[in-house]
Design a protein around this motif. Structure first.
Motif, short mmCIF file in Angstrom:
data_model
loop_
_atom_site.label_atom_id
_atom_site.label_comp_id
_atom_site.label_asym_id
_atom_site.label_seq_id
_atom_site.Cartn_x
_atom_site.Cartn_y
_atom_site.Cartn_z
N GLU A 15 29.88 75.15 -9.38
CA GLU A 15 29.93 74.03 -10.32
C GLU A 15 29.20 74.35 -11.61
O GLU A 15 29.67 74.01 -12.69
CB GLU A 15 29.29 72.78 -9.69
CG GLU A 15 30.00 72.25 -8.46
CD GLU A 15 31.40 71.80 -8.77
OE1 GLU A 15 32.34 72.49 -8.29
OE2 GLU A 15 31.58 70.80 -9.48
N ARG A 20 31.45 72.87 -14.58
CA ARG A 20 32.00 71.63 -14.05
C ARG A 20 30.90 70.65 -13.62
O ARG A 20 31.17 69.47 -13.43
CB ARG A 20 32.82 72.01 -12.82
CG ARG A 20 34.07 71.26 -12.69
CD ARG A 20 34.87 71.85 -11.54
NE ARG A 20 36.11 72.40 -12.01
CZ ARG A 20 36.92 73.14 -11.26
NH1 ARG A 20 36.58 73.44 -10.02
NH2 ARG A 20 38.04 73.58 -11.76
N ASP A 25 24.70 63.81 -20.15
CA ASP A 25 25.52 63.68 -21.35
C ASP A 25 27.01 63.76 -21.03
O ASP A 25 27.84 63.22 -21.77
CB ASP A 25 25.13 64.74 -22.37
CG ASP A 25 25.69 64.43 -23.75
OD1 ASP A 25 25.45 63.30 -24.23
OD2 ASP A 25 26.39 65.28 -24.33
N ASP A 26 27.37 64.45 -19.94
CA ASP A 26 28.79 64.54 -19.58
C ASP A 26 29.33 63.21 -19.07
O ASP A 26 30.53 63.04 -18.94
CB ASP A 26 28.98 65.58 -18.45
CG ASP A 26 28.58 66.98 -18.89
OD1 ASP A 26 28.98 67.37 -20.00
OD2 ASP A 26 27.87 67.66 -18.14
N ILE A 28 28.32 60.08 -20.21
CA ILE A 28 28.18 58.95 -21.15
C ILE A 28 29.53 58.22 -21.26
O ILE A 28 30.55 58.84 -21.52
CB ILE A 28 27.77 59.45 -22.55
CG1 ILE A 28 26.48 60.27 -22.48
CG2 ILE A 28 27.68 58.30 -23.55
CD1 ILE A 28 25.20 59.52 -22.55
N LYS A 30 32.58 55.79 -22.67
CA LYS A 30 33.17 55.52 -23.98
C LYS A 30 32.44 54.33 -24.62
O LYS A 30 31.98 53.44 -23.92
CB LYS A 30 34.65 55.14 -23.82
CG LYS A 30 35.51 56.23 -23.19
CD LYS A 30 36.80 55.63 -22.58
CE LYS A 30 37.39 56.57 -21.54
NZ LYS A 30 38.34 55.94 -20.61
N MET A 203 24.01 47.38 -18.13
CA MET A 203 23.72 46.36 -17.11
C MET A 203 24.92 46.12 -16.23
O MET A 203 26.07 46.18 -16.67
CB MET A 203 23.24 45.06 -17.76
CG MET A 203 21.86 45.22 -18.39
SD MET A 203 21.20 43.67 -19.06
CE MET A 203 20.89 42.74 -17.53
N GLY A 267 23.33 44.16 -22.35
CA GLY A 267 23.82 45.06 -21.31
C GLY A 267 24.83 46.08 -21.78
O GLY A 267 25.39 46.81 -20.96
N ARG A 268 25.09 46.14 -23.07
CA ARG A 268 26.01 47.18 -23.57
C ARG A 268 25.38 48.55 -23.33
O ARG A 268 24.16 48.70 -23.39
CB ARG A 268 26.27 47.00 -25.07
CG ARG A 268 27.09 45.77 -25.39
CD ARG A 268 27.28 45.60 -26.90
NE ARG A 268 28.11 46.67 -27.47
CZ ARG A 268 28.38 46.78 -28.77
NH1 ARG A 268 27.88 45.89 -29.63
NH2 ARG A 268 29.14 47.75 -29.22
#
Lengths: 761, 761
Positions: A15, A20, A25-26, A28, A30, A203, A267-268
């Motif tokens: 991996e 992979r 960060d992979d 996060i 949209k 959240m 909660g965004r």
């Protein structure tokens, strides 16, 4: 043992090599918002005024929060187990953001924006005015008192002090043939993990979820709860693969702030990633500690007494606090059989960047000074330093006089020393390099160390594991322990496979920790995982095996039911005869209409044991006097870490640690501007981390004495490799030049000054 | 009970209303490839040639696989528990892709491309030639034999047949005062869940991970293993929130193909989402079943004997196969006390789209015909249909003569009927609408039903749950059972809260299922979850409570240690006196240096019980003869589903089911081209799913008899609401017009034909 002790391939090798493996960060999502932190440009003072209106007006800015908006209570940040006893709880001395600036870069405000560029622009639009105080950067200066103190609760800036005396040090010193007193100082260094601290938070219902790069997911959960003042069950922390930590991620850094930020925007999802420069200044460092050491010896080489005074530069916040200096004071009692020992350790607030946990946890500092002292004492009585150590080392078992049950249950340090000396041709080279002249001088040096395994009895040790038997006889393994690159997932896989008689390919370990689901474990630190978490994994596997064999009795032919059964190679055996395949048994456990129940085991264990690991480093160096440069010609670490679970992985662990130790000895130091307290070299360009090009070939060996308390005879290995190289190099320099340098790194600048002072150039 | 029985808000309400809940498509990783399937444009035949070279040459196409590339073995797809007994295993009759076309749209090849547009374009570039056979679409035609048969293994196209006779049906019929024989047919309908089948698949190490919209994650795992011929432990299935299933996602549809596709591109992530049109044609339908029924009655209204012949149109593949027709044959023995009963049920392969599970699992079909028969029998002897039913209904407890322990442990059907009749003013309206004339005619009709709870003893029932006590006294709950919109997460939360004396806000349920971690449970189907999985949740909570109280004994004051302790409102009670807070206990379990261990419970239980739920529907309709249109004036479902865990959620469940039942009765039917077998109305534009505008106000009531076998007195509710509306409407039409229509839907077309034939227009 079939699997334990084998160099199986890392379970995450494919991996990671293929790119992979998922890091924070992979993952996060949209439309994630970005947060950035406003850092103060002074080291001590207060925010006199702050105006965020321009920043808030910038298009794309979602929210600006300042120190005025955050909860008013304080919370602790270190990755220690919590405790029901207040005296075992960490110092709560910080808020999420602050108007009282305590170091250059302290956190004043944060911006949440639609994207990173907007967040950066908004930071520049926040108007601030500061009232500045004179910063104090050194512990012995700070101890004299400052107005105001760094924290009001500590008028003398002393966060903590501890002292002990065993025997009668002053009396013994007065009877010594020779007494040596020396002062030492170790530098502030930084972990330099590849992946900077990063988290994203959002959240779910009324709960906060934080996905982050951490060594201690369950502790991050707790500290977020404390920082925000919410029930801890309302917090969920998920740890994907992480790009290194070395102790810096054994601290709860910006996760609580990020949790607060997501809550402040309903909660965004909010991402908060530190830059490399912030990582240097705003996370944690290895403490700089100043030591005054005194020891008295007989002329035939026996140490009669030793005394230590340690002054640890804590920086602006308590973090792991006194535990680092105290760890050295504890180790002062080990390794060498000295009847009269005294230590006084101070941990002192200053306006420097904050000291925290870093691989070795105070022992690289302590070992540097105490092993320098050993060579200097040997020198003083004109004895070979190896022979001097031999005369003073404990033989075999010894126990700590204070912290029961901390003991050398096995003690391979003499054998480590013997092998290292053989490898480096000690005797030959000690005499060969005796009387050198010319520009190039060579020397050999050594250092020994001991290291605890985990934190019991100082703190709680607790770990858990869960296993599920699949339909095909393979298993899933969950642990709360954290894979941080050190290979713990691989060794746990081996351990479970060993107990269950499986191939490691049939153990599917869950690498992600999710505090909602994952068995409780305090995390990756203190070289504890293979020993402490490994014990939980072993017991969990034993419980699963017991359940499998109990169920097997209901399925095997009548004649085998009352006989002893065992499990090996996916077969239930009676004696050596296979009487049922594990796959068939597993299949029945899921799909028998007569009697089915999925077979799982889920254990949580408090573990009340500890054991000392040992090791030695031998280095041969060459000093180019005119260039004031040290070149390592050869170096070896020899470790007694008990039984080695995976020799290949263990070797890699030693290599990594030795590199770190070499950097500590030769080049690394975070420099502060003496006037402003600003970090002068907070980037990987300016901070001299050794690269591949700087690294000599690294050699190593293991003395594998099986420790009776280790789940498979094993003991600490994670941190130890970083400990002894720096003093071994310094002692080799002493051998090469006759100059005892009592401060690291032995950078060209410092070597030049030493050589100059000694009239060698 | 404090929490069970309360209408607490759905635990996922906020997430779903705010758009924050994550469905499969929300989780698709960056750079995910897209797959599309090539469907055959014939209903029966073979692929004579296939050329993928042009498609492969298209830029952005990563891979094209055809039926030639997939494993040659067959596998089963239905969401049944597997079994160690081969006779309980499902029919394995399909491959991932096929060169032998069995229905219009069968899967021949798949394209994997960088994006959706490219994938679609590539499909058109695959050149295929077919050799076509005449399709057979109706079971009684297919039973005559076809050359070739749909599957070689079944030369007569009969997948399965089952028969039983209780008593002596022919003798009893010969003694009847009146004998009625009728034929019925039910339509093919589709589930029309909002979210089409979707998955994305990728590899972790050598394992395949599939994230998908399914009701049965653990079964998807198993079937992927079977389809690819790999060990089941090498498969991991994750189920996020799903947008409805209604049984269509109680089948393993395209997940195995997607697993194969990702493996064929080295584990790169591949997304496979069906269009709405594919969902109609290529997933599953409710079986069309043809029935011949005969019954004999005495002139005073006692049914002496009844006989059923059922011919179920399976379509091209076995799927759930005979279980659907058999479920009706079983229910034929329930509800009414008839001594002589016979049933012969056939499930027959045809070249129609495949029949599978759909809410009610054969009972909507069976109930329609048997409740029509009840009205027609009553009519024949000029008796009120309600009174006729009253005369024949079982009173209270009865048990199935074949399937032990299936029984009416509680039986509220008479009370359901009484309440429904009262609501609709049955007697008054039956006489009021007796002799109508003019264009507008009104009628009232009714239907009763019974329904099993889960699948024991036909199949295995097994479920598991896991609980973790948090530091704040809240708990995490994991179940293998699947939230599919029905609210199971909410009722499990209530159940755990009830046992543990907690507020539901303190139960944090994990909605995602992940087969690597989640307790084993076969999934959401058969109205089993509240009853079967609910039992596991209850036992898991009881075990946790026991562990909590055991630990409490070590912490409470001496005087309480030997007394009985209980847990309520986050307090450990001795009698009514709080002696320790749960939070303090939990805190100690994590952080006591004396004695700590995280408190969890992890149970897996086989559950060997079943119980019958009951209900009634009463409808009042108005028929506009000239428009040939039926309008529902009033309708009520009254359910005996035992104790209702959450009345608000239960009401929503009933509303949804009634809408589905009304669509079944009035408008829905998948139409096939008789010549080609092509679906003629496979879109939501052409398929007449009732909308909000078509729906009358829906009324409901519950008769809450506490079932002794239900974990909280509860029994099946998920599927039942959809069952009785269609026959109630049909019987109301009979009342309004005097015309017995024996086929649904009662669409304007069919009503027009019936009215025309009866000379009413």
């Amino acid at each position: 043992m079939r699997t334990v002790g084998q160099s199986i391939k890392r379970v995450d090798a494919y991996e990671k090599v293929s790119g992979r493996a998922k890091f924070t960060d992979d993952l996060i999502p949209k439309h994630c918002l970005t947060a950035k932190v406003l850092h103060a440009p002074i080291a001590s003072g207060i925010v006199a005024s702050i105006d965020t209106s321009e920043a808030e007006a910038l298009e794309g800015v979602v929210k600006v929060v300042t120190f005025r908006d955050v909860p008013k209570h304080t919370y602790p940040t270190p990755g220690h187990p919590w405790s029901v006893e207040p005296s075992h709880q960490d110092t709560a001395d910080r808020r999420l953001l602050t108007g009282r600036i305590r170091y250059y870069g302290d956190d004043v405000a944060a911006v949440i924006a639609e994207d990173e560029v907007t967040a950066s622009r908004a930071l520049k639009l926040i108007r601030t005015e500061y009232e500045e105080y004179a910063p104090v950067l050194h512990p012995r200066d700070a101890m004299k008192g400052t107005i105001p103190p760094v924290h009001e609760e500590h008028p003398d800036n002393i966060l903590a002090k501890s002292s002990y005396e065993i025997g009668h040090v002053d009396d013994a010193l007065s009877q010594a043939d020779a007494v040596l007193s020396e002062s030492f100082r170790t530098p502030i260094v930084q972990h330099c993990h590849i992946e900077p601290p990063i988290s994203y938070a959002y959240m779910e219902k009324d709960r906060i979820v934080v996905v982050c790069s951490t060594q201690i997911p369950h502790i991050v959960r707790r500290v977020i709860g404390q920082a925000l003042g919410i029930p801890w069950g309302k917090v969920r922390v998920i740890k994907p693969y992480i790009g290194g930590g070395f102790g810096n991620k054994q601290e709860v850094l910006y996760e609580p702030l990020n949790a607060f930020l997501t809550a402040s925007v309903g909660g965004r999802p909010v991402k908060l990633e530190l830059s490399r420069e912030e990582t240097f200044t705003n996370t944690r460092t290895r403490h700089s500690i100043e030591y005054d050491l005194t020891a008295g010896v007989t002329k035939d080489g026996k140490i009669l007494a030793k005394d230590m005074k340690a002054y640890s530069n804590q920086g602006a916040y308590a973090s792991h606090g006194h535990a680092i200096a105290a760890n050295g004071a504890t180790a002062w009692r080990h390794l060498y059989d000295v009847k009269n020992i005294r230590a006084d350790a101070y941990t002192v607030y200053t306006n420097a960047p904050v000291g925290g946990a870093m691989r070795g946890y105070g022992i690289p500092q302590f070992c540097f000074v105490s092993e320098c002292l050993m060579d200097d004492l040997a020198c003083k009585i004109s004895m070979d330093p190896l022979k001097f150590r031999e005369l003073n080392l404990y033989d075999g078992y010894f126990e700590d006089p204070v912290l029961t049950p901390l003991a050398a249950n096995t003690n391979g340090v003499r054998e480590c020393m013997r092998r290292g000396a053989d490898y480096i041709h000690w005797e030959e080279k000690r005499s060969l390099y005796q009387n050198q002249s010319g520009n190039i001088r060579r020397g050999v040096g050594m250092a020994l160390f001991s290291y605890k395994t985990g934190v019991w009895p100082i703190s709680l040790e607790i770990s858990g594991a869960r296993l599920i038997l699949n339909q095909d006889g393979s298993v899933q393994l969950q642990t709360g322990a954290a894979e941080i690159g050190q290979g713990s997932d691989t060794v746990f896989t081996q351990m479970a496979a060993e107990v269950l008689g499986l191939s490691p390919d049939d153990v599917h370990i869950q690498s992600f920790q999710d505090t909602d689901i994952t068995p409780f474990d305090t995390g990756a630190y203190a070289s504890r995982q293979t020993y402490i978490s490994g014990t939980a994994v072993k017991e969990c596997a034993e419980l699963l095996k017991e359940k499998i064999l109990t169920y097997a009795r209901t399925l095997v032919a009548e004649e085998y039911r009352d006989q002893e059964l065992s499990l090996y190679d996916k077969q239930i055996l009676c004696g050596r005869k296979p009487v049922l395949s594990l796959e068939e048994l597993a299949f029945h456990s899921y799909y028998s209409r007569t009697s089915s129940a999925a077979i799982t085991s889920d254990v949580s264990r408090q573990i009340k044991k500890n054991t000392l690991a040992f090791g030695a480093c031998f280095a041969e160096i060459e000093v180019d006097l005119k260039l004031a440069k040290i070149k390592i010609l050869d170096i070896i670490n020899v470790h007694d870490s008990g039984k080695i679970i995976n020799p290949q992985l263990a070797s890699m662990q030693v290599h990594g640690g030795m590199s770190m130790g070499i950097g500590y000895g030769l080049s690394e130091q975070m420099l502060l501007d003496e006037k402003t307290g600003r970090v002068l070299n907070g980037s990987l360009l300016d901070y001299k981390l050794p690269t591949m090009m700087d690294s000599p070939d690294l050699h190593l060996d293991f003395v594998e004495l099986e420790d009776p308390t280790g789940p498979f005879g094993n003991k600490a290995l994670g941190e130890p490799p970083a400990i002894p190289p720096a003093p071994a190099i310094r002692n080799a320099f002493l051998h090469a030049t006759g100059i005892p340098v009592n401060e690291i790194p032995l950078s060209p600048q410092r070597v030049f000054e030493a050589l100059k002072k000694a009239d060698l150039i």
